[in-house]
Scaffold this motif. Structure first.
Motif, PDB file in Angstrom:
ATOM      1  N   ALA A   1      -5.074  -3.833  -3.387  1.00  0.00           N
ATOM      2  CA  ALA A   1      -6.318  -3.530  -4.079  1.00  0.00           C
ATOM      3  C   ALA A   1      -6.071  -3.527  -5.577  1.00  0.00           C
ATOM      4  O   ALA A   1      -4.934  -3.679  -6.045  1.00  0.00           O
ATOM      5  CB  ALA A   1      -6.868  -2.173  -3.620  1.00  0.00           C
ATOM      6  N   MET A   2      -7.148  -3.373  -6.316  1.00  0.00           N
ATOM      7  CA  MET A   2      -7.096  -3.321  -7.770  1.00  0.00           C
ATOM      8  C   MET A   2      -8.037  -2.207  -8.229  1.00  0.00           C
ATOM      9  O   MET A   2      -9.068  -1.949  -7.588  1.00  0.00           O
ATOM     10  CB  MET A   2      -7.527  -4.677  -8.346  1.00  0.00           C
ATOM     11  CG  MET A   2      -7.268  -4.873  -9.817  1.00  0.00           C
ATOM     12  SD  MET A   2      -7.693  -6.567 -10.340  1.00  0.00           S
ATOM     13  CE  MET A   2      -6.209  -7.441  -9.836  1.00  0.00           C
ATOM     14  N   VAL A   3      -7.675  -1.546  -9.298  1.00  0.00           N
ATOM     15  CA  VAL A   3      -8.531  -0.480  -9.828  1.00  0.00           C
ATOM     16  C   VAL A   3      -9.834  -1.096 -10.323  1.00  0.00           C
ATOM     17  O   VAL A   3      -9.840  -1.944 -11.209  1.00  0.00           O
ATOM     18  CB  VAL A   3      -7.834   0.286 -10.965  1.00  0.00           C
ATOM     19  CG1 VAL A   3      -8.790   1.323 -11.564  1.00  0.00           C
ATOM     20  CG2 VAL A   3      -6.560   0.956 -10.457  1.00  0.00           C
TER      21      VAL A   3
ATOM     22  N   PHE B   1      -2.940  -3.011 -10.361  1.00  0.00           N
ATOM     23  CA  PHE B   1      -2.740  -3.294  -8.939  1.00  0.00           C
ATOM     24  C   PHE B   1      -2.396  -2.025  -8.163  1.00  0.00           C
ATOM     25  O   PHE B   1      -1.690  -1.148  -8.660  1.00  0.00           O
ATOM     26  CB  PHE B   1      -1.618  -4.321  -8.759  1.00  0.00           C
ATOM     27  CG  PHE B   1      -2.024  -5.722  -9.108  1.00  0.00           C
ATOM     28  CD1 PHE B   1      -2.577  -6.563  -8.143  1.00  0.00           C
ATOM     29  CD2 PHE B   1      -1.869  -6.201 -10.395  1.00  0.00           C
ATOM     30  CE1 PHE B   1      -2.959  -7.852  -8.455  1.00  0.00           C
ATOM     31  CE2 PHE B   1      -2.246  -7.508 -10.726  1.00  0.00           C
ATOM     32  CZ  PHE B   1      -2.786  -8.333  -9.749  1.00  0.00           C
ATOM     33  N   VAL B   2      -2.907  -1.985  -6.931  1.00  0.00           N
ATOM     34  CA  VAL B   2      -2.651  -0.873  -6.026  1.00  0.00           C
ATOM     35  C   VAL B   2      -2.023  -1.439  -4.758  1.00  0.00           C
ATOM     36  O   VAL B   2      -2.572  -2.344  -4.129  1.00  0.00           O
ATOM     37  CB  VAL B   2      -3.947  -0.115  -5.674  1.00  0.00           C
ATOM     38  CG1 VAL B   2      -3.663   1.022  -4.703  1.00  0.00           C
ATOM     39  CG2 VAL B   2      -4.613   0.407  -6.944  1.00  0.00           C
ATOM     40  N   SER B   3      -0.847  -0.931  -4.400  1.00  0.00           N
ATOM     41  CA  SER B   3      -0.153  -1.385  -3.194  1.00  0.00           C
ATOM     42  C   SER B   3      -0.094  -0.260  -2.178  1.00  0.00           C
ATOM     43  O   SER B   3      -0.097   0.922  -2.533  1.00  0.00           O
ATOM     44  CB  SER B   3       1.259  -1.865  -3.540  1.00  0.00           C
ATOM     45  OG  SER B   3       1.992  -0.856  -4.200  1.00  0.00           O
TER      46      SER B   3
ATOM     47  N   GLY C   1      -6.471   7.013   4.362  1.00  0.00           N
ATOM     48  CA  GLY C   1      -5.399   7.952   4.631  1.00  0.00           C
ATOM     49  C   GLY C   1      -4.015   7.444   4.263  1.00  0.00           C
ATOM     50  O   GLY C   1      -3.036   8.173   4.406  1.00  0.00           O
ATOM     51  N   GLU C   2      -3.934   6.208   3.765  1.00  0.00           N
ATOM     52  CA  GLU C   2      -2.629   5.633   3.442  1.00  0.00           C
ATOM     53  C   GLU C   2      -2.148   6.071   2.069  1.00  0.00           C
ATOM     54  O   GLU C   2      -2.932   6.192   1.132  1.00  0.00           O
ATOM     55  CB  GLU C   2      -2.713   4.100   3.481  1.00  0.00           C
ATOM     56  CG  GLU C   2      -1.366   3.410   3.381  1.00  0.00           C
ATOM     57  CD  GLU C   2      -0.437   3.830   4.501  1.00  0.00           C
ATOM     58  OE1 GLU C   2       0.341   4.796   4.282  1.00  0.00           O
ATOM     59  OE2 GLU C   2      -0.488   3.214   5.581  1.00  0.00           O
ATOM     60  N   TYR C   3      -0.844   6.330   1.958  1.00  0.00           N
ATOM     61  CA  TYR C   3      -0.237   6.540   0.654  1.00  0.00           C
ATOM     62  C   TYR C   3      -0.213   5.197  -0.082  1.00  0.00           C
ATOM     63  O   TYR C   3      -0.109   4.126   0.524  1.00  0.00           O
ATOM     64  CB  TYR C   3       1.184   7.071   0.793  1.00  0.00           C
ATOM     65  CG  TYR C   3       1.288   8.471   1.344  1.00  0.00           C
ATOM     66  CD1 TYR C   3       0.172   9.299   1.458  1.00  0.00           C
ATOM     67  CD2 TYR C   3       2.520   8.968   1.771  1.00  0.00           C
ATOM     68  CE1 TYR C   3       0.290  10.579   1.958  1.00  0.00           C
ATOM     69  CE2 TYR C   3       2.637  10.255   2.284  1.00  0.00           C
ATOM     70  CZ  TYR C   3       1.502  11.054   2.371  1.00  0.00           C
ATOM     71  OH  TYR C   3       1.610  12.318   2.887  1.00  0.00           O
ATOM     72  N   CYS C   4      -0.286   5.260  -1.395  1.00  0.00           N
ATOM     73  CA  CYS C   4      -0.335   4.040  -2.189  1.00  0.00           C
ATOM     74  C   CYS C   4       0.347   4.270  -3.529  1.00  0.00           C
ATOM     75  O   CYS C   4       0.699   5.397  -3.890  1.00  0.00           O
ATOM     76  CB  CYS C   4      -1.780   3.584  -2.405  1.00  0.00           C
ATOM     77  SG  CYS C   4      -2.769   4.719  -3.427  1.00  0.00           S
ATOM     78  N   SER C   5       0.531   3.169  -4.264  1.00  0.00           N
ATOM     79  CA  SER C   5       1.092   3.225  -5.615  1.00  0.00           C
ATOM     80  C   SER C   5       0.236   2.398  -6.538  1.00  0.00           C
ATOM     81  O   SER C   5      -0.161   1.271  -6.199  1.00  0.00           O
ATOM     82  CB  SER C   5       2.531   2.692  -5.629  1.00  0.00           C
ATOM     83  OG  SER C   5       3.379   3.504  -4.857  1.00  0.00           O
ATOM     84  N   VAL C   6      -0.050   2.951  -7.712  1.00  0.00           N
ATOM     85  CA  VAL C   6      -0.779   2.233  -8.754  1.00  0.00           C
ATOM     86  C   VAL C   6       0.236   1.784  -9.791  1.00  0.00           C
ATOM     87  O   VAL C   6       0.991   2.611 -10.323  1.00  0.00           O
ATOM     88  CB  VAL C   6      -1.847   3.127  -9.414  1.00  0.00           C
ATOM     89  CG1 VAL C   6      -2.644   2.333 -10.446  1.00  0.00           C
ATOM     90  CG2 VAL C   6      -2.771   3.731  -8.357  1.00  0.00           C
TER      91      VAL C   6
END
Length: 350
Positions: free
Chosen positions: A76-78, A166-168, A102-107
């Motif tokens: 995803a993207m902000v 970007f969001v992973s 509910g998933e953990y993510c990183s920006v």
């Protein structure tokens, strides 16, 4: 060449899925693949679009083969920084929001910092929101709760986060004692790991292929145009190595290699498909022929781009595609075996 031992392949896949690489931001994982290959004395080049190509010169240089697997993933993207400091998202790739809830993510900020968070419904708390279970899982209600002290949009921007970052998604990779590997992004990093392992085994054995063969590690498949460039004009056969989709009405499973007869783009080349089936039968490779109703591959993208090649699609069977994916080491093994038997086989006479 030993084909049964998949421990190395599984270890490579585990490393790959843990490197964030949503479509559009794949430089880190492409660099990892190139350095891994360099350590094995396997040369490669990176294209202008950022994909990676390994070329193995064959005995016959007039006819070429291409195999491709893609290293880019969903993500995803902000889209917006909300007034409370949380983030709205814009989807990268074709998944459903409920699959990421509910998933953990990183920006990843523009200066390379990684800031952790969790993807949640705005109405997550059942003690506060009457519609916590019924509210639509969409871009309006899904948001990222950052693991930082933020009270407003200014606090979030002070972290370096901006629209377009970007969001992973956290892969949460695990290999079970029963032989399953479960993780996000097995589509298509399982296939990338298989191609890497095949390349290393070829070099270790000192084998020369019958035809010049190119291995393309594509980086834009999830958005539709991963492997439809950098295809040499001598190419006559093109195989996408990508997941077999499982579900109701599907023939594929998590234990065999899936050979695609047709997807949403139409039938794959019949003669090439029959060759793959014959190779599987000849070498006792467990396989299933299948049709994927809502699917497109780098091979089908190459056809739409106008390339005059025979195109095919094979891959490990992946359960819960574009969600919390899983496959079995036996499927990895059979896929690896079929790829090896294909690239070392002669083309059928017309």
């Amino acid at each position: 060449m030993e084909l049964k031992d998949t421990k190395q392949t599984i270890e490579v896949i585990k490393q790959l899925v843990q490197i964030p690489s949503p479509s559009g931001n794949t430089g880190r994982v492409i660099t990892f693949v190139q350095k891994w290959l360099e350590e094995k004395n396997i040369p490669s080049v990176i294209t202008n679009k950022g994909s990676l190509i390994v070329t193995e010169e064959g005995k016959d240089t007039s006819k070429h083969r291409v195999l491709t697997a893609h290293v880019d993933t969903l993500g995803a993207m902000v889209k917006e920084i909300k007034s409370d400091g949380r983030l709205k998202l814009s989807m990268i790739g074709g998944f459903r929001w409920n699959a990421a809830e509910g998933e953990y993510c990183s920006v990843e900020t523009s200066d390379g910092n990684m800031i952790s968070g969790t993807i949640l419904m705005h109405q997550a708390s059942v003690h506060v929101y009457k519609d916590a279970g019924s509210a639509s899982r969409d871009e309006q209600n899904i948001e990222v709760r950052l693991d930082e002290v933020v009270h407003n949009a200014e606090d979030t921007r002070a972290l370096g986060i901006e629209v377009g970052d970007f969001v992973s998604f956290d892969p949460r990779v695990e290999v079970t004692e029963s032989g399953f590997i479960k993780s996000r992004h097995l589509d298509d990093k399982a296939s990338v790991g298989i191609l890497m392992s095949v390349l290393e085994k070829l070099h270790t054995a000192g084998e020369t292929l019958p035809y010049t063969t190119h291995f393309i590690i594509a980086n834009n498949e999830e958005i539709g145009y991963g492997g439809n460039s950098n295809i040499p004009k001598e190419t006559v056969e093109y195989i996408a190595v990508d997941m077999g989709a499982l579900g109701d009405g599907q023939a594929s499973d998590e234990y065999t290699v899936s050979i695609c007869a047709k997807d949403s783009s139409g039938p794959y080349h019949y003669g090439l498909r029959k060759q793959l089936v014959e190779l599987a039968q000849k070498y006792d490779i467990d396989y299933k022929v299948d049709i994927y109703p809502f699917y497109g591959s780098d091979a089908s993208a190459a056809m739409k781009a106008g390339y005059d090649v025979k195109h095919g699609l094979i891959g490990a069977g992946i359960d819960s595609s574009h969600a919390n994916e899983r496959t079995h080491v036996s499927s990895i093994s059979h896929t690896e075996a079929l790829i090896y038997r294909y690239i070392t086989a002669l083309m059928p006479k017309e």
